[in-house]
Design a protein around this motif. Structure first.
Motif, short mmCIF file in Angstrom:
data_model
loop_
_atom_site.label_atom_id
_atom_site.label_comp_id
_atom_site.label_asym_id
_atom_site.label_seq_id
_atom_site.Cartn_x
_atom_site.Cartn_y
_atom_site.Cartn_z
N HIS A 8 0.83 -1.15 0.08
CA HIS A 8 0.10 -0.18 0.09
C HIS A 8 0.92 1.22 -0.07
O HIS A 8 0.38 2.37 -0.30
CB HIS A 8 -1.07 0.19 1.23
N THR A 65 3.31 1.67 -1.97
CA THR A 65 4.03 1.77 -3.11
C THR A 65 3.01 2.27 -4.22
O THR A 65 2.00 1.62 -4.30
CB THR A 65 4.70 0.51 -3.57
N GLY A 66 3.35 3.44 -4.89
CA GLY A 66 2.50 3.97 -5.80
C GLY A 66 3.00 3.26 -7.28
O GLY A 66 4.03 2.78 -7.68
N ARG A 102 3.58 5.37 -9.77
CA ARG A 102 4.84 6.27 -10.20
C ARG A 102 6.08 5.60 -9.70
O ARG A 102 6.99 5.72 -10.26
CB ARG A 102 4.59 7.52 -9.84
N ASP A 103 6.04 5.18 -8.44
CA ASP A 103 7.18 4.54 -7.74
C ASP A 103 7.73 3.58 -8.67
O ASP A 103 9.03 3.20 -8.77
CB ASP A 103 6.96 4.10 -6.26
N LYS A 148 -1.56 -3.44 -10.08
CA LYS A 148 -0.71 -3.48 -9.02
C LYS A 148 -1.08 -4.96 -8.20
O LYS A 148 0.20 -5.47 -7.70
CB LYS A 148 -0.52 -2.40 -8.09
#
Length: 210
Positions: A22, A24-25, A27-28, A47
């Protein structure tokens, strides 16, 4: 898996282990993999798809390796399983941390299949412990609790082991095998563990994780 797919998977393993699922996005993940967000979606789906893929692959490997350790000697079986768990959690520590820590992040409709794989792997441990208790080799009042304690103990290696540390991995696996028999109340004098046992398990790990 393509080279780009491997980059995406490796980036996800690193970030999920460092920040949690949760935390980690998208974009990351794209930045860590060196891709645009649009390209990332092509290789990962959602994801959660990526998390399920990492967990499934890791657990299938553990199960495949653990199923190599069959036979009538429960002491040997549990020793092999302990060495396997220590070796994999030391050498594939980010991947195994994701599996151990992020199960709660899965949605209910995706969790069942992953939990079933985990349960099949843990059943190998329980079968060995139960057989040892039935044969009088192990003396433990709560075999299921013993299994959970051993898995937690061995899995913790992923959080602190460093190859450059003061103890060699082979020696570490042997010491954990000795401690496991203590937890299980193994009867008789403690066996003399040989490093060849760990090396044999390491060959299996290298083969399956290649």
């Amino acid at each position: 898996m393509s080279l780009t797919g491997t980059r995406v998977r490796d980036a996800a393993v690193e970030l999920f282990a460092e920040r949690g699922f949760h935390g980690t996005g998208i974009r990351d993940l794209a930045e860590r993999a060196g891709l645009s967000s649009a390209t990332l979606y092509h290789y990962m789906g959602t994801k959660e798809d990526l998390l399920v893929s990492i967990m499934t692959e890791s657990l299938e490997r553990l199960l495949k390796a653990g199923e190599r350790f069959t036979g009538s000697d429960p002491l040997k079986r549990i020793t092999d399983l302990v060495e396997l768990h220590v070796l994999t959690h030391a050498t594939h520590r980010l991947e195994t941390r994701v599996v151990d820590d992020e199960m709660r992040a899965l949605s209910p409709d995706r969790r069942g299949a992953v939990v079933a794989l985990r349960d099949r792997y843990e059943a190998l441990w329980q079968d060995a412990i139960d057989a040892g208790c039935a044969d009088g080799v192990f003396h433990v009042r709560a075999p299921k609790v013993a299994r959970l304690a051993l898995l937690e103990m061995c899995g913790g290696v992923a959080r602190w082991y460093a190859p450059a540390g003061p103890i060699a991995l082979e020696d570490l696996a042997l010491r954990y095998a000795e401690m496991a028999l203590g937890v299980l109340g193994a009867a008789g004098p403690p066996p003399v563990f040989q490093v060849d046992s760990v090396r044999r398990v390491q060959v299996i790990v290298d083969e399956i994780w290649a």
